[in-house]
Motif scaffolding. Structure first.
Motif, short mmCIF file in Angstrom:
data_model
loop_
_atom_site.label_atom_id
_atom_site.label_comp_id
_atom_site.label_asym_id
_atom_site.label_seq_id
_atom_site.Cartn_x
_atom_site.Cartn_y
_atom_site.Cartn_z
N TYR A 159 58.43 -86.48 -44.89
CA TYR A 159 58.35 -85.88 -46.21
C TYR A 159 57.90 -86.97 -47.19
O TYR A 159 58.12 -88.16 -46.94
N CYS A 182 70.18 -87.60 -48.41
CA CYS A 182 69.40 -88.14 -47.28
C CYS A 182 70.31 -88.86 -46.28
O CYS A 182 70.99 -89.82 -46.64
N PRO A 183 70.31 -88.42 -45.03
CA PRO A 183 71.22 -89.01 -44.03
C PRO A 183 70.83 -90.41 -43.59
O PRO A 183 71.64 -91.12 -43.00
N VAL A 184 69.57 -90.81 -43.84
CA VAL A 184 69.13 -92.12 -43.38
C VAL A 184 68.76 -93.07 -44.52
O VAL A 184 68.18 -94.14 -44.30
N CYS A 198 66.46 -93.20 -46.87
CA CYS A 198 65.08 -93.70 -46.86
C CYS A 198 64.35 -93.49 -48.19
O CYS A 198 63.13 -93.59 -48.25
N PHE A 199 65.11 -93.21 -49.26
CA PHE A 199 64.49 -93.17 -50.59
C PHE A 199 64.50 -94.56 -51.20
O PHE A 199 65.47 -95.32 -51.05
N ILE A 233 59.61 -92.04 -50.53
CA ILE A 233 60.26 -91.94 -49.22
C ILE A 233 59.53 -92.87 -48.26
O ILE A 233 58.29 -92.87 -48.21
N CYS A 274 61.94 -91.76 -42.58
CA CYS A 274 62.26 -90.33 -42.73
C CYS A 274 62.30 -89.66 -41.36
O CYS A 274 61.39 -89.82 -40.55
N ILE A 275 63.38 -88.93 -41.10
CA ILE A 275 63.51 -88.25 -39.81
C ILE A 275 63.15 -86.77 -39.89
O ILE A 275 63.43 -86.00 -38.99
N ASP A 276 62.51 -86.40 -41.01
CA ASP A 276 61.97 -85.03 -41.12
C ASP A 276 63.05 -83.95 -41.10
O ASP A 276 62.79 -82.84 -40.64
N CYS A 277 64.22 -84.27 -41.60
CA CYS A 277 65.29 -83.27 -41.53
C CYS A 277 65.11 -82.16 -42.56
O CYS A 277 65.61 -81.06 -42.38
N GLY A 278 64.41 -82.47 -43.67
CA GLY A 278 64.15 -81.45 -44.67
C GLY A 278 65.29 -81.17 -45.64
O GLY A 278 65.17 -80.31 -46.51
N VAL A 279 66.39 -81.88 -45.51
CA VAL A 279 67.56 -81.61 -46.35
C VAL A 279 67.27 -81.87 -47.83
O VAL A 279 67.79 -81.17 -48.71
N CYS A 280 66.45 -82.85 -48.12
CA CYS A 280 66.20 -83.23 -49.51
C CYS A 280 65.32 -82.24 -50.26
O CYS A 280 65.43 -82.09 -51.48
FE1 SF4 Z 1 65.73 -88.16 -45.92
FE2 SF4 Z 1 65.60 -85.91 -44.45
FE3 SF4 Z 1 64.41 -86.01 -46.84
FE4 SF4 Z 1 63.42 -87.42 -44.80
S1 SF4 Z 1 63.51 -85.17 -44.95
S2 SF4 Z 1 63.70 -88.15 -46.90
S3 SF4 Z 1 65.30 -88.01 -43.72
S4 SF4 Z 1 66.63 -86.14 -46.45
#
Ligand code: SF4
Length: 76
Positions: free
Chosen positions: A2, A20-22, A24-25, A34, A39-45
């Motif tokens: 992302y 963000c779980p990792v 990376c911002f 980012i 970024c692990i592509d989780c999409g949470v953000c």
């Molecule tokens: Fe972080 Fe997930 Fe967003 Fe990537 S997609 S920036 S890992 S919260």
């Protein structure tokens, strides 16, 4: 990955950073970015951003934003 686009510039919220779980911002000159490799592509953000500034790099014409996000996240 992302990426953060220019809609972020006037935004004062950091909800994305908090979810963000990792972690990376990173802070760019006047917006957040980012790290594309972290970024692990989780999409949470994405839904947390009130400025709609977080987009998947699968959208059209995102290459320049991937490079922009990389440049400013690696300057740390
Ligand atoms: Fe972080 Fe997930 Fe967003 Fe990537 S997609 S920036 S890992 S919260």
């Amino acid at each position: 990955t992302y990426v953060v686009i220019e809609n972020c510039i006037a935004c004062k919220y950091t909800d994305c950073v908090e979810v963000c779980p990792v972690d990376c911002f990173y802070e760019g000159e006047n917006m957040l970015v980012i790290h594309p490799d972290e970024c692990i592509d989780c999409g949470v953000c994405e839904p947390e951003c009130p400025a709609d500034a977080i987009r998947p790099d699968t959208e059209p014409d995102m290459e320049k934003w991937v490079e922009f996000n990389r440049k400013y996240s690696e300057s740390w």
